[in-house]
Motif scaffolding. Structure first.
Motif, mmCIF file in Angstrom:
data_model
loop_
_atom_site.group_PDB
_atom_site.id
_atom_site.type_symbol
_atom_site.label_atom_id
_atom_site.label_comp_id
_atom_site.label_asym_id
_atom_site.label_seq_id
_atom_site.Cartn_x
_atom_site.Cartn_y
_atom_site.Cartn_z
ATOM 1 N N VAL A 214 36.268 31.420 35.003
ATOM 2 C CA VAL A 214 36.532 32.304 33.865
ATOM 3 C C VAL A 214 38.025 32.594 33.818
ATOM 4 C CG1 VAL A 214 34.247 33.342 33.989
ATOM 5 C CG2 VAL A 214 36.134 34.391 35.255
ATOM 6 N N ASP A 215 38.479 33.119 32.692
ATOM 7 C CA ASP A 215 39.910 33.414 32.596
ATOM 8 C C ASP A 215 40.280 34.523 33.572
ATOM 9 O OD1 ASP A 215 40.258 36.167 31.071
ATOM 10 O OD2 ASP A 215 38.660 35.086 30.017
ATOM 11 N N LEU A 216 41.550 34.574 33.952
ATOM 12 C CA LEU A 216 42.004 35.466 35.014
ATOM 13 C C LEU A 216 41.862 36.937 34.660
ATOM 14 C CD1 LEU A 216 45.149 33.451 36.128
ATOM 15 C CD2 LEU A 216 43.034 33.764 37.439
ATOM 16 N N THR A 217 42.015 37.304 33.386
ATOM 17 C CA THR A 217 41.825 38.698 32.994
ATOM 18 C C THR A 217 40.371 39.110 33.170
ATOM 19 O OG1 THR A 217 43.692 38.702 31.449
ATOM 20 C CG2 THR A 217 41.976 40.350 31.078
ATOM 21 N N THR A 218 39.458 38.243 32.767
ATOM 22 C CA THR A 218 38.029 38.526 32.924
ATOM 23 C C THR A 218 37.623 38.553 34.391
ATOM 24 O OG1 THR A 218 37.495 37.537 30.783
ATOM 25 C CG2 THR A 218 35.692 37.721 32.368
ATOM 26 N N LEU A 219 38.230 37.681 35.191
ATOM 27 C CA LEU A 219 37.850 37.558 36.598
ATOM 28 C C LEU A 219 37.997 38.879 37.342
ATOM 29 C CD1 LEU A 219 37.050 35.917 39.103
ATOM 30 C CD2 LEU A 219 39.474 35.287 39.356
ATOM 31 N N PHE A 220 39.143 39.547 37.194
ATOM 32 C CA PHE A 220 39.351 40.781 37.958
ATOM 33 C C PHE A 220 39.927 41.952 37.161
ATOM 34 C CE2 PHE A 220 42.394 43.255 40.615
ATOM 35 C CZ PHE A 220 41.446 44.088 41.216
ATOM 36 N N PRO A 221 41.065 41.816 36.475
ATOM 37 C CA PRO A 221 41.666 43.000 35.842
ATOM 38 C C PRO A 221 40.728 43.744 34.888
ATOM 39 C CG PRO A 221 43.247 41.219 35.916
ATOM 40 C CD PRO A 221 41.927 40.639 36.334
ATOM 41 N N GLN A 222 39.968 43.023 34.066
ATOM 42 C CA GLN A 222 39.071 43.705 33.143
ATOM 43 C C GLN A 222 37.935 44.398 33.884
ATOM 44 O OE1 GLN A 222 39.673 44.050 29.703
ATOM 45 N NE2 GLN A 222 38.193 45.666 30.196
ATOM 46 N N GLN A 223 37.458 43.764 34.954
ATOM 47 C CA GLN A 223 36.408 44.399 35.768
ATOM 48 C C GLN A 223 36.963 45.663 36.441
ATOM 49 O OE1 GLN A 223 33.423 43.024 35.497
ATOM 50 N NE2 GLN A 223 34.336 41.368 34.300
ATOM 51 N N ALA A 224 38.200 45.588 36.883
ATOM 52 C CA ALA A 224 38.845 46.751 37.502
ATOM 53 C C ALA A 224 38.993 47.882 36.487
ATOM 54 C CB ALA A 224 40.208 46.360 38.059
ATOM 55 N N ALA A 225 39.426 47.540 35.275
ATOM 56 C CA ALA A 225 39.595 48.551 34.233
ATOM 57 C C ALA A 225 38.261 49.219 33.902
ATOM 58 C CB ALA A 225 40.204 47.922 32.983
ATOM 59 N N ASN A 226 37.210 48.420 33.810
ATOM 60 C CA ASN A 226 35.878 48.978 33.530
ATOM 61 C C ASN A 226 35.469 49.966 34.624
ATOM 62 O OD1 ASN A 226 35.798 47.312 31.295
ATOM 63 N ND2 ASN A 226 34.474 45.783 32.244
ATOM 64 N N PHE A 227 35.762 49.614 35.871
ATOM 65 C CA PHE A 227 35.423 50.482 37.001
ATOM 66 C C PHE A 227 36.177 51.806 36.904
ATOM 67 C CE2 PHE A 227 36.084 52.100 41.284
ATOM 68 C CZ PHE A 227 34.829 51.955 41.879
#
Length: 449
Positions: A214-227
């Motif tokens: 998956v794209d790098l934003t979806t992989l971690f930063p977006q998941q982090a922001a959701n958290f």
């Protein structure tokens, strides 16, 4: 809320939503603090983020993670990221296509260090002297416990251990450039050994190569922001912090010269250049040096959807004098079925490549692929695009002094892949720095109780 609970729940501003900032925000939100994450861009991820191109969501650069990235993988698990779905896990390998006069080296799934011994014995394209040189280097590095008395260049280290010209060309040079994004003649041998220690010198799974599906934003930063949001925090994108100020009790964060809010603590997780500007007015003990930088370029080439490579990725022999710039090619269709026919070619330390112009570079890479992969049709892609990060990483030179996360203020910390670490500027070093910065603030908050 009771007075005690209120004291425990501190308001923290994290400036910069790259991988370091996102990590710090997650760690603080998990500890129960009120986090506001500022990002000047509209997209999270910093220098490892998603971009839209030709109707596709791609990355600003193709990345490979390693099984040794323990902190990154810990965070993925904590956030509920299914790494089996999000990452393609491959054994350590350096596999060149037929047109490269390269080598075929792949580690079997056996316990360490047996997996490397078997890989070496089975390797094709290496002579007996090449294999002996590789075995000698590995044994000597283990005997030294992967430590040098005095740092030197990677080239000097390889010469010291009599590595063959072919082995340097096909294995050590591409590994050095991929890991440190610095040419061997200028790269830190100690940092290179650190990376080898935690991958080749550790458990077999530590040497696995992890390629994002998956794209790098979806992989971690977006998941982090959701958290962060789920834990009561706030994400502010398109918000450029111009200044921070301290009155010995609270920190003020200013956007466009107007105060946005006050906080109990701040983490500056921007680029080194921007961090130096923000910190200049508030501290003299967190001086950030003027690093030299290295560029990384990714060339995306679209072909008909039925175009496939034999492997998810191949190593390539680069030679600037011959117009061969690519060092690795990835078949994006084997990572994401919606990207069939799309190839991504990585050019690390790419300043000279960029200088010839995007159109000329795309054409040269297409010609290189056609020859290396013995697929003439690759010389004529349907479209191609170049993405360059001109300051992708600092130049990882011998003895380079890098600043710490800690500052003279217990409620101010720095985070970023350029800070002091065993690693070069990688996603893992960014994550580790974010963890350390958050830990410093948590310790301060605990001491204040």
């Amino acid at each position: 809320m009771s007075e005690t609970a209120s004291r425990m729940k501190q308001a923290v501003a994290v400036i910069g939503a790259g991988w370091a900032g996102c990590t710090a925000a997650v760690e603080l939100a998990r500890a129960g603090h009120q986090v506001t994450l500022y990002e000047s861009s509209r997209t999270l991820g910093g220098r490892a983020r998603a971009v839209e191109m030709q109707g596709k969501i791609l990355d600003n650069g193709q990345h490979i993670l390693l099984g040794a990235y323990a902190e990154s993988l810990r965070l993925f698990k904590m956030l509920g990221i299914d790494t089996d779905q999000a990452l393609l896990r491959l054994p350590l390998q350096m596999r060149y296509p037929a047109g490269c006069d390269g080598m075929d080296f792949i580690a079997p799934r056996l316990p360490a260090p047996l997996h490397l011994l078997v890989a070496l014995l089975r390797a094709k394209g290496l002579s007996g002297s090449d294999k002996m040189a590789l075995a000698r280097f590995s044994s000597a590095a283990r005997w030294m416990d992967w430590q040098l008395n005095t740092d030197c260049s990677v080239s000097e280290l390889l010469h010291r251990f009599d590595q063959t010209e072919r082995l340097i060309k096909l294995m050590w040079q591409p590994l050095c450039i991929a890991a440190l994004n610095t040419p061997p003649e200028r790269a830190s041998a100690q940092i290179f050994l650190n990376v080898l220690r935690d991958s080749l010198g550790a458990r077999r799974v530590a040497s696995d190569m992890l390629i994002p599906r998956v794209d790098l934003t979806t992989l971690f930063p977006q998941q982090a922001a959701n958290f962060v949001v789920q834990h009561g925090g706030t994400i502010k994108t398109g918000a450029t912090v111009q200044k921070i100020a301290n009155d010995n009790r609270k920190w003020s964060v200013m956007l466009d010269k107007t105060e946005d809010a006050e906080y109990d603590a701040v983490i500056v997780a921007t680029s080194a250049t921007q961090a130096a500007i923000l910190l200049a007015d508030v501290t003299m003990n967190a001086a950030i040096p003027a690093f030299e930088y290295e560029a990384i370029t990714t060339c995306y080439l679209q072909y008909p959807a039925d175009t496939h490579l034999a492997l998810p990725f191949h190593a390539l022999t680069d030679d600037a004098d011959s117009g061969c710039w690519g060092q690795f090619v990835f078949d994006r269709g084997q990572l994401d079925h919606t990207q069939s026919g799309l190839l991504a070619v990585v050019v690390s330390t790419s300043t000279s490549a960029i200088d010839i112009g995007h159109e000329a570079l795309s054409a040269a890479i297409a010609a290189q692929l056609a020859h290396a992969l013995q697929m003439p049709a690759l010389a004529h892609p349907e479209w191609s695009r170049i993405i360059s990060e001109k300051r992708a990483t600092f130049s990882c030179t011998p003895g380079l002094q890098r600043p710490q996360e800690k500052t003279e203020f217990p409620h101010l910390a720095i985070a970023g892949d350029y800070l002091a670490s065993d690693y070069p500027a990688t996603l893992e070093s960014a994550v580790r720095s974010g963890v350390k910065a958050a830990s410093l603030l948590r310790q301060h908050f605990t001491a204040e109780k």
